[in-house]
Scaffold this motif. Structure first.
Motif, PDB file in Angstrom:
ATOM      1  N   PRO A 142       0.732  -1.049   0.091  1.00 46.66           N
ATOM      2  CA  PRO A 142       0.084  -0.049   0.029  1.00 46.66           C
ATOM      3  C   PRO A 142       0.740   1.371  -0.112  1.00 46.66           C
ATOM      4  O   PRO A 142       1.836   1.203   0.630  1.00 46.66           O
ATOM      5  N   MET A 143       0.476   2.373  -0.849  1.00 49.06           N
ATOM      6  CA  MET A 143       1.404   3.475  -1.026  1.00 49.06           C
ATOM      7  C   MET A 143       0.363   4.685  -1.807  1.00 49.06           C
ATOM      8  O   MET A 143      -0.761   4.333  -2.051  1.00 49.06           O
ATOM      9  N   THR A 144       1.168   5.839  -1.575  1.00 48.30           N
ATOM     10  CA  THR A 144       0.813   6.783  -2.311  1.00 48.30           C
ATOM     11  C   THR A 144       1.555   7.135  -3.575  1.00 48.30           C
ATOM     12  O   THR A 144       2.766   7.425  -3.250  1.00 48.30           O
ATOM     13  N   HIS A 145       0.983   7.043  -4.719  1.00 45.97           N
ATOM     14  CA  HIS A 145       1.831   6.864  -6.060  1.00 45.97           C
ATOM     15  C   HIS A 145       1.144   8.099  -6.662  1.00 45.97           C
ATOM     16  O   HIS A 145       0.008   7.979  -7.056  1.00 45.97           O
ATOM     17  N   VAL A 148      -2.033   9.691  -5.318  1.00 35.19           N
ATOM     18  CA  VAL A 148      -3.077   8.750  -5.326  1.00 35.19           C
ATOM     19  C   VAL A 148      -2.655   7.517  -4.447  1.00 35.19           C
ATOM     20  O   VAL A 148      -1.789   7.087  -4.383  1.00 35.19           O
ATOM     21  N   THR A 149      -3.683   7.365  -3.559  1.00 32.27           N
ATOM     22  CA  THR A 149      -3.502   6.051  -2.811  1.00 32.27           C
ATOM     23  C   THR A 149      -4.010   4.871  -3.317  1.00 32.27           C
ATOM     24  O   THR A 149      -5.197   4.899  -4.027  1.00 32.27           O
ATOM     25  N   GLY A 150      -3.124   3.775  -3.031  1.00 30.34           N
ATOM     26  CA  GLY A 150      -3.648   2.459  -3.617  1.00 30.34           C
ATOM     27  C   GLY A 150      -2.489   1.638  -3.141  1.00 30.34           C
ATOM     28  O   GLY A 150      -1.991   1.807  -2.178  1.00 30.34           O
ATOM     29  N   THR A 151      -2.339   0.139  -3.927  1.00 30.95           N
ATOM     30  CA  THR A 151      -1.479  -0.828  -3.746  1.00 30.95           C
ATOM     31  C   THR A 151      -0.654  -1.071  -4.857  1.00 30.95           C
ATOM     32  O   THR A 151      -1.340  -1.394  -6.185  1.00 30.95           O
ATOM     33  N   ARG A 152       0.491  -1.109  -4.863  1.00 30.38           N
ATOM     34  CA  ARG A 152       1.415  -1.627  -5.950  1.00 30.38           C
ATOM     35  C   ARG A 152       1.677  -3.111  -5.779  1.00 30.38           C
ATOM     36  O   ARG A 152       2.054  -3.726  -4.757  1.00 30.38           O
ATOM     37  N   PRO A 193      -5.147   1.856  -8.019  1.00 31.12           N
ATOM     38  CA  PRO A 193      -5.527   2.832  -7.188  1.00 31.12           C
ATOM     39  C   PRO A 193      -6.860   2.407  -6.139  1.00 31.12           C
ATOM     40  O   PRO A 193      -7.698   1.664  -6.820  1.00 31.12           O
ATOM     41  N   GLY A 196      -6.514  -1.137  -0.866  1.00 36.85           N
ATOM     42  CA  GLY A 196      -6.026  -1.020   0.287  1.00 36.85           C
ATOM     43  C   GLY A 196      -5.980  -2.332   1.241  1.00 36.85           C
ATOM     44  O   GLY A 196      -6.155  -3.358   0.819  1.00 36.85           O
ATOM     45  N   GLU A 197      -5.691  -1.795   2.559  1.00 38.28           N
ATOM     46  CA  GLU A 197      -5.402  -2.973   3.713  1.00 38.28           C
ATOM     47  C   GLU A 197      -6.704  -3.883   3.651  1.00 38.28           C
ATOM     48  O   GLU A 197      -7.639  -3.306   3.801  1.00 38.28           O
TER      49      GLU A 197
END
Length: 733
Positions: A142-145, A148-152, A193, A196-197
């Motif tokens: 999970p990150m902000t990229h 935008v927040t989401g998960t890589r 995007p 998340g968790e």
């Protein structure tokens, strides 16, 4: 300046877009089948003559609009879930997608407008097999990229034609989210995007043969409770408060420190307890018995509970049966607060063949060797790791670091080292090939173990590694710079095998096996040893420790007590499996764990079982207070036989010395008779000896043949009364 489409939209609806150039039929087919290496080149926003083309893949959607600056423009359906259109824009703008289904509409960010979320340095280190924090580069992060927040999502699958992300958020259909290949690294990546968790996911892989299948994430840091097999996006919220412990745990080298280990199978120690509930009971119990460390049988994620954790599918995830990764951290910290080090069994020798896990991960042998003679472990029906492949070595080395750094583990006990070191391990002629020098040693496995040990000791001060190595391989605990494997300690399987063999004989026959108790001193200083009475010795028909002893119940318990005290006095560290500390009579079962009811006074536990537990507590108490028993475990100057050849008497007597030369005298009588006036030569500078521990004491369940008064030597000889089937410790007055 952006151009604007002046065509009036339908009332209340989006503006229409111009038709986008059609996809190449081959690209379209590969994209829809999950076999395209670069879906970002087809999906997302791209300049075309006359504007910017938008294309998205949204199976089951009724309509898709692109939203730019608050204005909606409708994309046209191309069939098969593809929607596209061209807006007369000069540059790619910030945009979102409004995806409409039969019963709702969702405004979402387009995953295919984002640059890769994994850097070139990470990719270089992965390709070189040198990424020591691999868990931060691969898996679900999970990150902000790009704001935008989401998960890589990233996964290593070099042989795949294509990889897609599937999850509960896609109804386990990966069509919408194909990943891009990041070149020669073999890594596939996609930033999603809004995910998340807690999201459950897998990777849908299309092999180079066209087969398609779902795989759990090899780098998942959390997994579902079996029998469910999905990986879970997770973030740690745990705040550690054990800085004092971490700063000082390595102040004294382990081979010069007291080291007494209680081995635990967490799911069955108190069946039904979670990590946090265990934290309320286990530390107090183990600390009360005086042990210095707890060794946890493997806690890494494993689908079959009957494997006790030794068939791992999720090397980076604590088993979900007992709680979350943060819950496991809570247990580790609770043990640290109690002054207990935490050792974890670690299993890099093999992994199971479950079709949703590591085996043939991308349709080809990947984590396992391609040669069938090396791929399958003949004893366990599992796959072995390909130690010659740098990415696989990296996966395992980083995993060792991960447990130590992320979970504050104090030691790794490496399972089944011998099975890694020998090419012909459990194999017949024709089932293995020699190494380049014509030998049977697995040079790749040796290099892996050296790299793992060197990396762990360099990165994580105060951590120890322990080898379960059952052969006479030289240099297991020798430093890697001297050509050794670099372990801190090694289980002394020879001592375990010989000493258990001795005590299982009737006393009348023990004189013929006397050497089985003394032979260990021939090689005692060849390695830094742990003396293990582990779970392996009390299952599968081997009987519990007390049940191995011959004779009636009294004799069995007496021999059990005498053996433990002999073990605690012998050079080397100690390990005892749960249940043996109170002389459980039944073999251990992972289904119900130790027979705690034996300690209930209503079952006559006093002193049958409580007495043995009291002895273990006193063994540890005297042991920790007596440097002679641990300070020079690895030095020949710390030991001297007093009587090593009294085979007819079944007697063993020896001295242990601390760094200052202060001795402790240990005497074991493994015959069922009292030996009066037994003469032992002792150092002449000790004026008197005081009994500090006697396993025949009444409070332990013994016959009370003790000597409460100091014993003075005459002409360098002490005369002792040796209780039957007992061990006595004496220290200078």
């Amino acid at each position: 300046m952006a151009l604007r489409d002046t065509t009036p939209p339908e009332a209340g609806g989006p503006r229409p877009c111009r038709a986008a150039p059609p996809l190449d039929p081959a690209d379209r087919a590969r994209l829809l089948s999950g076999a395209h290496h670069d879906p970002h080149s087809l999906l997302g926003a791209h300049p075309v003559p006359g504007g910017i083309a938008f294309r998205t893949l949204r199976p089951f959607a009724r309509a898709v609009d692109v939203v730019v600056g608050g204005e909606r423009s409708g994309l046209s359906s191309e069939g098969d879930g593809l929607f596209s259109g061209v807006l007369p824009l000069e540059a790619i703008p910030p945009y979102t997608l409004l995806v409409s289904y039969e019963d709702d509409a969702q405004e979402v960010h387009d995953p295919y407008r984002f640059l890769p979320a994994l850097g070139d340095v990470d990719l270089h280190l992965i390709r070189e097999g040198r990424h020591e924090e691999l868990w931060k580069a691969l898996g679900a992060e999970p990150m902000t990229h790009q704001g935008v927040t989401g998960t890589r999502f990233t996964v290593w699958a070099p042989n795949a034609q294509g990889v897609r992300v599937a999850g509960e958020f896609t109804c386990w259909d990966g069509t919408a989210f194909p990943m891009r290949s990041l070149g020669a690294s073999g890594v596939w990546e996609l930033f999603l995007p809004g995910i998340g968790e807690g999201a459950r996911y897998k990777f849908e892989i299309t092999s180079r043969h066209g087969d398609r299948f779902l795989k759990a994430d090899p780098m998942a840091r959390r997994a579902e409770v079996p029998p469910d097999t999905a990986s879970i996006v997770t973030v740690s919220h745990y705040e550690w408060d054990d800085a004092e412990w971490m700063a000082h745990r390595g102040d004294v080298p382990v081979h010069e420190a007291p080291f007494s280990v209680y081995e635990v199978h967490l799911p069955s120690w108190r069946p039904g307890l979670t990590y946090r509930q265990l934290a309320d009971q286990l530390p107090a119990y183990v600390k009360g018995l005086g042990f210095t460390h707890v060794e946890l049988m493997p806690v890494a994620h494993h689908p079959f509970s009957g494997s006790w954790g030794y068939q791992v599918t999720g090397f980076y995830a604590p088993t979900a049966r007992l709680g979350s990764p943060d819950d496991f951290k809570y247990l580790v910290e609770a043990l640290h607060r109690a002054g207990l080090g935490v050792i974890m069994d670690w299993v890099p020798a093999h992994f199971p063949k479950d079709d949703w896990a590591l085996g043939r991960f991308d349709g080809e042998p990947l984590y396992e060797p391609g040669d069938w003679r090396r791929a399958e472990h003949p004893d366990w029906g599992t796959y072995e790791f390909d130690f010659g492949r740098v990415e696989v070595r990296n996966f395992l080395v980083a995993n060792a670091v991960y447990w130590c750094e992320e979970f504050h583990i104090d030691g790794l006990r490496v399972d089944a080292v011998a099975s890694m070191l020998y090419l012909d391990y459990s194999r017949d002629s024709g089932q293995w090939t020699p190494n380049v020098f014509g030998g049977r040693e697995d040079l790749d496995a040796m290099a892996f173990l050296q790299e793992m040990n060197a990396t762990v000791y360099r990165r994580v001060p105060g951590v120890m590694t322990i080898a379960e190595e059952s052969t006479a391989w030289g240099g297991v605990t020798r430093p890697t710079e001297s050509g050794g494997l670099g372990f801190g300690l090694k289980w002394n399987m020879g001592w375990m095998h010989d000493s258990l063999g001795y005590i299982q004989h009737e006393p009348v026959h023990r004189k013929y096996h006397h050497h089985e108790m003394t032979f260990s001193m021939v090689y005692a200083y060849s390695e830094n040893f742990v003396l293990p009475i582990s779970h392996d010795e009390v299952v599968h028909g081997k009987q519990s420790l007390v049940s191995k002893m011959p004779g009636d119940w009294w004799q069995q318990r007496a021999t059990h007590r005498a053996y433990l005290a002999f073990m605690w006095a012998h050079p080397g560290k100690q390990l005892l499996f749960m249940g043996q500390e109170f002389a459980q009579g039944a073999e251990w079962s992972e289904a119900h764990g130790p027979d705690w009811w034996l300690l209930d006074p209503g079952y006559g536990a006093e002193p049958d079982h409580r007495g043995v537990r009291d002895l273990v507590r006193d063994l540890n108490t005297v042991y920790r207070a007596t440097p002679a028993l641990w300070q020079r475990d690895t030095s020949p100057d710390g030991f001297r036989w007093i009587v090593g050849d009294a085979a007819d008497d079944n007697v063993f007597a020896f001295l242990r010395f601390d760094a200052e030369g202060t001795p402790l005298l240990a005497v074991s009588n493994f015959s069922p008779v009292v030996r009066h006036d037994y003469r032992l030569g002792v150092p002449g500078d000790v004026p008197a000896w005081q009994e500090v521990l006697n396993t025949d004491a009444e409070r332990y369940g013994g016959g009370a043949v003790t000597c409460p008064d100091p014993v003075k030597p005459e002409d360098g000889v002490v005369r002792l009364t040796l209780p039957p089937l007992a061990t006595v410790w004496l220290s200078p007055v």
